[in-house]
Scaffold this active site. Structure first.
Site, short mmCIF file in Angstrom:
data_model
loop_
_atom_site.label_atom_id
_atom_site.label_comp_id
_atom_site.label_asym_id
_atom_site.label_seq_id
_atom_site.Cartn_x
_atom_site.Cartn_y
_atom_site.Cartn_z
N SER A 142 2.59 3.22 -29.54
CA SER A 142 3.35 4.01 -28.57
C SER A 142 2.99 3.59 -27.16
O SER A 142 2.49 2.47 -26.96
CB SER A 142 3.09 5.51 -28.80
OG SER A 142 4.01 6.29 -28.07
N ASN A 143 3.25 4.41 -26.17
CA ASN A 143 2.99 4.06 -24.76
C ASN A 143 2.69 5.31 -23.96
O ASN A 143 2.67 6.42 -24.48
CB ASN A 143 4.18 3.28 -24.18
CG ASN A 143 5.45 4.09 -24.22
OD1 ASN A 143 5.56 5.13 -23.57
ND2 ASN A 143 6.41 3.66 -25.04
N ARG A 144 2.48 5.16 -22.66
CA ARG A 144 1.95 6.22 -21.81
C ARG A 144 3.00 7.16 -21.24
O ARG A 144 2.68 8.01 -20.42
CB ARG A 144 1.20 5.59 -20.63
CG ARG A 144 0.09 4.66 -21.04
CD ARG A 144 -0.60 4.09 -19.82
NE ARG A 144 -1.40 5.08 -19.16
CZ ARG A 144 -2.68 5.34 -19.48
NH1 ARG A 144 -3.27 4.64 -20.41
NH2 ARG A 144 -3.35 6.25 -18.83
#
Ligand code: C5P
Length: 216
Positions: A29-31
């Site tokens: 995933s990512n921020r």
């Protein structure tokens, strides 16, 4: 009588990250926090639009007066958007869609403590898919860049076929991922404009104020 510049308009917005599972307990995933997309959804509803928010996993509550659809993966986000985008007047791609997903998704938790190589395959581009629709909605995309933000934003707007693209430099502490404020340059059919720095709600109002008059 209050003027509602988006009265009678249908707006579909993506927000947040996507999660791409490796196995039942792990994901890529990512921020992305979802704050910019949720601010746009709340603002579009305040301006009179019928808003659908297709959101990846976030810690944020559903915005008031917005139909919120929760999804996890990019494929699920694409399906949810495709069911709704053809009838929309405006599509806003604010999600940080994972560009890649694990090539293989295990049914059971991966075992073993040794190192391993993770093969990733590309995900579909949701914004490009909506921009390619015949008689589709007006499109607004976002570009989160770490260097040469404007040049990359211009390329991205052309490559994806988006009508409008909001570019920001996510290396600045007060802009982009997780921040409550943002600083964007809007690239559009009439040229380029750097919008005033502000909260994500203020930036959402500034973006929609420019785009609302350009909807059919
Ligand atoms: O290519 P990049 O991920 O930087 O592009 C960002 C823009 O494209 C955002 O508007 C994002 O929501 C959209 N996007 C998408 N589907 C993808 C990747 C990005 O809709 N698979």
């Amino acid at each position: 009588l209050a003027v509602k510049p988006l009265a009678g308009k249908r707006v579909v917005i993506t927000a947040g990250p996507t999660r791409e599972p490796l196995d039942p307990v792990r994901f890529v995933s990512n921020r992305s926090s979802g704050k910019m997309g949720y601010a746009l959804a709340a603002t579009a509803a305040e301006l009179g639009a019928a808003v659908t928010l297709v959101s990846g996993p976030t810690a944020l509550p559903d915005p008031v007066a917005v139909d919120t659809v929760r999804v996890e993966t990019a494929e699920e986000m694409l399906d949810a958007v495709q069911e709704r985008a053809a009838d929309a007047d405006l599509f806003v791609g604010c999600a940080a869609v994972s560009d890649h997903k694990p090539a293989e998704r295990l049914d059971r938790k991966r075992k073993g403590k040794g190192g391993f190589a993770l093969e990733l395959t590309p995900n579909p581009d949701i914004l490009a898919a909506v921009a390619a629709l015949d008689n589709g909605p007006v499109t607004l995309g976002f570009a989160a860049e770490t260097h040469d933000a404007l040049a990359h934003g211009r390329e991205k707007r052309a490559a994806k076929g988006a009508d409008w693209l909001a570019v920001n430099d996510v290396t600045e502490a007060d802009a982009g991922f997780e921040a409550d404020t943002n600083r964007v340059t809007l690239l559009g059919p009439d040229g380029e404009e750097t919008l005033p720095f502000g909260t994500k709600h203020e930036v959402a109002r500034a973006l929609l104020a420019r785009i609302a008059p350009r909807l059919a």
